[in-house]
Design an enzyme around this catalytic site. Sequence first.
Site, PDB file in Angstrom:
ATOM      1  N   ASN A   1       1.044  -5.202   7.917  1.00  0.00           N
ATOM      2  CA  ASN A   1       1.862  -5.386   6.706  1.00  0.00           C
ATOM      3  C   ASN A   1       2.690  -4.157   6.358  1.00  0.00           C
ATOM      4  OD1 ASN A   1       1.096  -8.106   6.044  1.00  0.00           O
ATOM      5  ND2 ASN A   1      -0.940  -7.270   5.692  1.00  0.00           N
TER       6      ASN A   1
ATOM      7  N   ALA B   1       0.800  -1.225   0.000  1.00  0.00           N
ATOM      8  CA  ALA B   1       0.000   0.000   0.000  1.00  0.00           C
ATOM      9  C   ALA B   1       0.833   1.276   0.000  1.00  0.00           C
ATOM     10  CB  ALA B   1      -0.897  -0.013   1.227  1.00  0.00           C
TER      11      ALA B   1
ATOM     12  N   HIS C   1      -1.067   6.654   5.170  1.00  0.00           N
ATOM     13  CA  HIS C   1       0.220   6.147   5.647  1.00  0.00           C
ATOM     14  C   HIS C   1       1.221   7.294   5.607  1.00  0.00           C
ATOM     15  CE1 HIS C   1      -1.509   2.162   5.049  1.00  0.00           C
ATOM     16  NE2 HIS C   1      -1.865   2.555   3.837  1.00  0.00           N
TER      17      HIS C   1
END
Length: 266
Positions: free
Chosen positions: A189, A123, A219
């Site tokens: 992850n 991601a 993020h």
Amino acid sequence: MHLGLIGFGAIGQALLAVLAREGAMPEALTVLARPGSEARVQAALAGRGAVVARVAALADARPDLVVEAAGHGAVAEHLPELLGAGIECVLASVGALADAALAARLEAAAQAGGARLVVSPGAIGGVDLLAALRPSGIEAVRYTGRKPPLAWAGSPAEAVLDLRALDAAATFFTGSARAAARDYPKNANVAATVALAGAGFDATQVALVADPGVRRNIHEISVQAGAGAFDIRIEGVASPDNPRTSLATVHALAREVMNRRRALVV
Ligand SMILES: NC(=O)c1ccc[n+]([C@@H]2O[C@H](COP(=O)([O-])OP(=O)(O)OC[C@H]3O[C@@H](n4cnc5c(N)ncnc54)[C@H](O)[C@@H]3O)[C@@H](O)[C@H]2O)c1
């Protein structure tokens, strides 16, 4: 190209859709499904590939590349055998590598088989620069994962926050990437990917935030290293089929597949 795929959930199905859209469907496809789900997966594949339920059958089919998009358990269950058989594997469930014993077993299998285990950036972005800067000395790496409250449903965040009633951002976890992977395995992850690329699981600092003010999975990565520093913020659109999964993960895996067919690789 013969592609092997472990897992035919939100990521696996969306991956095939991206490859089809890009005109990059592999000539052959073998999906490793959970025993008992073969018929359902075969129906969903609609003739685009074969389905097997045992990892030995996938190894025997000799795919050029296997993409794992199934979960941490599947990594431990299937990847050692595939790597040992010399089959390159791309990993989405990177958090599994927080288990040092499993990481060592996978590396040994890859070495024995002469295959590579490739960590997909999933991601996030910036993994390339962080990994490149590592030999210059990493001074600090901080990762903050910020998601809408309900994206944390089913995680231990539920024990400390009322996710449905939250009206302001709440940081419910701060600690090392190792502790994040242990306590939040289903969301670990990205933290694990940042840890592996840079300062390792113990020195990488992680904060996890439930934020009613955001609609996307955000993020933020902040890096201080000898040869440079950077801050990066990624806003991922969540998969309609799995709110914990950012669609960027699908595209990162598609890139790995497509890059193996290209003469000019970026
Ligand atoms: N690196 C990243 O940024 C990132 C982001 C999102 C998800 N992921 C990882 O990708 C995985 C898949 O995500 P998803 O959204 O597609 O999940 P999903 O639940 O929609 O699909 C998972 C699929 O894998 C199958 N499966 C589970 N265990 C299996 C096993 N042992 N053998 C064979 N098949 C098995 C399930 O039946 C299901 O079809 C997640 O579990 C997560 O670990 C990584």
